[in-house]
Design a protein around this motif. Structure first.
Motif, PDB file in Angstrom:
ATOM      1  N   UNK A 190       3.077  -1.560  -1.307  1.00  0.00           N
ATOM      2  CA  UNK A 190       3.120  -2.968  -0.940  1.00  0.00           C
ATOM      3  C   UNK A 190       4.239  -3.226   0.063  1.00  0.00           C
ATOM      4  N   UNK A 191       3.955  -3.897   1.171  1.00  0.00           N
ATOM      5  CA  UNK A 191       2.617  -4.233   1.627  1.00  0.00           C
ATOM      6  C   UNK A 191       1.886  -2.969   2.051  1.00  0.00           C
ATOM      7  N   UNK A 192       0.579  -3.041   2.079  1.00  0.00           N
ATOM      8  CA  UNK A 192      -0.206  -1.858   2.446  1.00  0.00           C
ATOM      9  C   UNK A 192      -0.728  -1.935   3.879  1.00  0.00           C
ATOM     10  N   UNK A 193      -0.205  -2.895   4.654  1.00  0.00           N
ATOM     11  CA  UNK A 193      -0.521  -2.969   6.074  1.00  0.00           C
ATOM     12  C   UNK A 193       0.658  -3.582   6.813  1.00  0.00           C
ATOM     13  N   UNK A 194       0.726  -3.257   8.104  1.00  0.00           N
ATOM     14  CA  UNK A 194       1.817  -3.754   8.911  1.00  0.00           C
ATOM     15  C   UNK A 194       1.582  -3.432  10.377  1.00  0.00           C
ATOM     16  N   UNK A 195       2.478  -3.897  11.236  1.00  0.00           N
ATOM     17  CA  UNK A 195       2.286  -3.720  12.675  1.00  0.00           C
ATOM     18  C   UNK A 195       2.360  -2.262  13.116  1.00  0.00           C
ATOM     19  N   UNK A 196       1.587  -1.943  14.164  1.00  0.00           N
ATOM     20  CA  UNK A 196       1.581  -0.590  14.713  1.00  0.00           C
ATOM     21  C   UNK A 196       2.953  -0.217  15.278  1.00  0.00           C
ATOM     22  N   UNK A 197       3.773  -1.197  15.580  1.00  0.00           N
ATOM     23  CA  UNK A 197       5.116  -0.924  16.100  1.00  0.00           C
ATOM     24  C   UNK A 197       6.009  -0.289  15.044  1.00  0.00           C
ATOM     25  N   UNK A 198       5.590  -0.357  13.762  1.00  0.00           N
ATOM     26  CA  UNK A 198       6.384   0.213  12.673  1.00  0.00           C
ATOM     27  C   UNK A 198       7.489  -0.741  12.251  1.00  0.00           C
TER      28      UNK A 198
ATOM     29  N   UNK B 109       8.276   2.141   7.693  1.00  0.00           N
ATOM     30  CA  UNK B 109       7.187   2.790   8.421  1.00  0.00           C
ATOM     31  C   UNK B 109       7.608   3.134   9.849  1.00  0.00           C
ATOM     32  N   UNK B 110       7.127   4.284  10.344  1.00  0.00           N
ATOM     33  CA  UNK B 110       7.312   4.609  11.757  1.00  0.00           C
ATOM     34  C   UNK B 110       6.237   3.871  12.564  1.00  0.00           C
ATOM     35  N   UNK B 111       6.281   3.979  13.858  1.00  0.00           N
ATOM     36  CA  UNK B 111       5.203   3.401  14.655  1.00  0.00           C
ATOM     37  C   UNK B 111       3.963   4.279  14.522  1.00  0.00           C
ATOM     38  N   UNK B 112       2.801   3.687  14.773  1.00  0.00           N
ATOM     39  CA  UNK B 112       1.557   4.431  14.659  1.00  0.00           C
ATOM     40  C   UNK B 112       0.433   3.717  15.389  1.00  0.00           C
ATOM     41  N   UNK B 113      -0.695   4.374  15.482  1.00  0.00           N
ATOM     42  CA  UNK B 113      -1.887   3.789  16.107  1.00  0.00           C
ATOM     43  C   UNK B 113      -2.568   2.859  15.105  1.00  0.00           C
ATOM     44  N   UNK B 114      -3.209   1.802  15.614  1.00  0.00           N
ATOM     45  CA  UNK B 114      -3.915   0.862  14.751  1.00  0.00           C
ATOM     46  C   UNK B 114      -5.041   1.590  14.016  1.00  0.00           C
ATOM     47  N   UNK B 115      -4.845   1.803  12.733  1.00  0.00           N
ATOM     48  CA  UNK B 115      -5.832   2.491  11.889  1.00  0.00           C
ATOM     49  C   UNK B 115      -5.248   2.648  10.494  1.00  0.00           C
ATOM     50  N   UNK B 116      -6.124   2.996   9.555  1.00  0.00           N
ATOM     51  CA  UNK B 116      -5.656   3.340   8.211  1.00  0.00           C
ATOM     52  C   UNK B 116      -5.166   4.782   8.236  1.00  0.00           C
ATOM     53  N   UNK B 117      -4.034   5.050   7.591  1.00  0.00           N
ATOM     54  CA  UNK B 117      -3.489   6.405   7.536  1.00  0.00           C
ATOM     55  C   UNK B 117      -3.180   6.767   6.085  1.00  0.00           C
ATOM     56  N   UNK B 118      -3.155   8.047   5.827  1.00  0.00           N
ATOM     57  CA  UNK B 118      -2.763   8.521   4.504  1.00  0.00           C
ATOM     58  C   UNK B 118      -1.250   8.461   4.390  1.00  0.00           C
ATOM     59  N   UNK B 119      -0.783   8.137   3.208  1.00  0.00           N
ATOM     60  CA  UNK B 119       0.651   8.155   2.911  1.00  0.00           C
ATOM     61  C   UNK B 119       0.890   9.406   2.079  1.00  0.00           C
ATOM     62  N   UNK B 120       1.811  10.244   2.534  1.00  0.00           N
ATOM     63  CA  UNK B 120       2.058  11.521   1.880  1.00  0.00           C
ATOM     64  C   UNK B 120       3.505  11.588   1.405  1.00  0.00           C
ATOM     65  N   UNK B 121       3.671  11.892   0.127  1.00  0.00           N
ATOM     66  CA  UNK B 121       4.995  12.022  -0.470  1.00  0.00           C
ATOM     67  C   UNK B 121       5.264  13.493  -0.739  1.00  0.00           C
ATOM     68  N   UNK B 122       6.445  13.963  -0.360  1.00  0.00           N
ATOM     69  CA  UNK B 122       6.854  15.341  -0.645  1.00  0.00           C
ATOM     70  C   UNK B 122       7.828  15.303  -1.811  1.00  0.00           C
TER      71      UNK B 122
ATOM     72  N   UNK C 271      -3.620   4.914   2.533  1.00  0.00           N
ATOM     73  CA  UNK C 271      -2.645   4.133   1.773  1.00  0.00           C
ATOM     74  C   UNK C 271      -1.938   3.048   2.568  1.00  0.00           C
ATOM     75  N   UNK C 272      -1.978   3.148   3.910  1.00  0.00           N
ATOM     76  CA  UNK C 272      -1.332   2.135   4.753  1.00  0.00           C
ATOM     77  C   UNK C 272      -2.182   1.935   5.996  1.00  0.00           C
ATOM     78  N   UNK C 273      -2.303   0.668   6.429  1.00  0.00           N
ATOM     79  CA  UNK C 273      -3.078   0.351   7.626  1.00  0.00           C
ATOM     80  C   UNK C 273      -2.172  -0.244   8.685  1.00  0.00           C
ATOM     81  N   UNK C 274      -2.155   0.416   9.845  1.00  0.00           N
ATOM     82  CA  UNK C 274      -1.461  -0.131  11.007  1.00  0.00           C
ATOM     83  C   UNK C 274      -2.381  -1.139  11.676  1.00  0.00           C
ATOM     84  N   UNK C 275      -1.849  -2.323  11.948  1.00  0.00           N
ATOM     85  CA  UNK C 275      -2.639  -3.382  12.575  1.00  0.00           C
ATOM     86  C   UNK C 275      -2.338  -3.430  14.073  1.00  0.00           C
ATOM     87  N   UNK C 276      -3.400  -3.681  14.847  1.00  0.00           N
ATOM     88  CA  UNK C 276      -3.243  -3.822  16.290  1.00  0.00           C
ATOM     89  C   UNK C 276      -2.452  -5.092  16.588  1.00  0.00           C
ATOM     90  N   UNK C 277      -1.670  -5.083  17.674  1.00  0.00           N
ATOM     91  CA  UNK C 277      -0.947  -6.292  18.046  1.00  0.00           C
ATOM     92  C   UNK C 277      -1.928  -7.437  18.332  1.00  0.00           C
TER      93      UNK C 277
END
Length: 158
Positions: free
Chosen positions: A78-86, A125-138, A149-155
């Motif tokens: 939470x939140x599970x989405x945010x700006x592509x700018x990170x 979050x780092x910056x990313x392309x507008x899309x849903x991405x997997x969230x990976x924990x080590x 697990x997280x969706x980057x939203x287009x500006x």
């Protein structure tokens, strides 16, 4: 002195009746403690109490150590989405999160990872392309993946 089978025949060193174990013993080299949260009704402030789990010199099966490092699990992001700018600080809730050493969003590592408890951490979050991405924990048990697990939203307007 010699060593013998029950029938009286001598045992040669090269033929000693022993087999390698699948779960080899290990010797603990320093005291190891376990931490548990105070329970309701303990009359204690928030926090945890520590107990001696293994004293230095104790010999235990390797599997006992492996069981002590439970794999993390994710129940909520939470939140599970945010700006592509990170730059979005997200909270991850689950179990055994206190052993997490890194969180990635797609192929890119998050920053400012903070472990708040065994059940909660935050990461930016780092910056990313507008899309849903997997969230990976080590963690000590390997990689735990929350698919999409997280969706980057287009500006806006883009």
């Amino acid at each position: 002195m010699g060593l013998y089978h029950q029938d009286g025949t001598r045992i040669a060193k090269a033929a000693f009746p022993a087999a390698a174990l699948d779960d080899p013993p290990v010797r603990i080299t320093e005291d190891v403690y376990v931490s548990e949260p105070y329970g309701r009704g303990d009359g204690q402030p928030e926090g945890s109490k520590r107990f001696l789990l293994y004293q230095a010199g104790t010999v235990i099966p390797r599997s006992s150590i492996d069981r002590a490092f439970s794999a993390a699990s994710v129940t909520a992001i939470s939140p599970n989405k945010g700006p592509a700018a990170g730059g979005t600080t997200i909270t991850i809730k689950g179990e055994h999160l206190d052993g997490v050493s890194a969180v990635s969003f797609g192929p890119t590592a998050g920053t400012e990872l903070r472990i708040h408890s065994a059940n909660e951490l935050t990461v930016k979050t780092p910056s990313g392309e507008a899309a849903a991405v997997s969230v990976e924990l080590a963690d000590d048990s390997g990689l735990i993946t929350k698919t999409n697990g997280f969706t980057y939203e287009a500006p806006a307007g883009g």
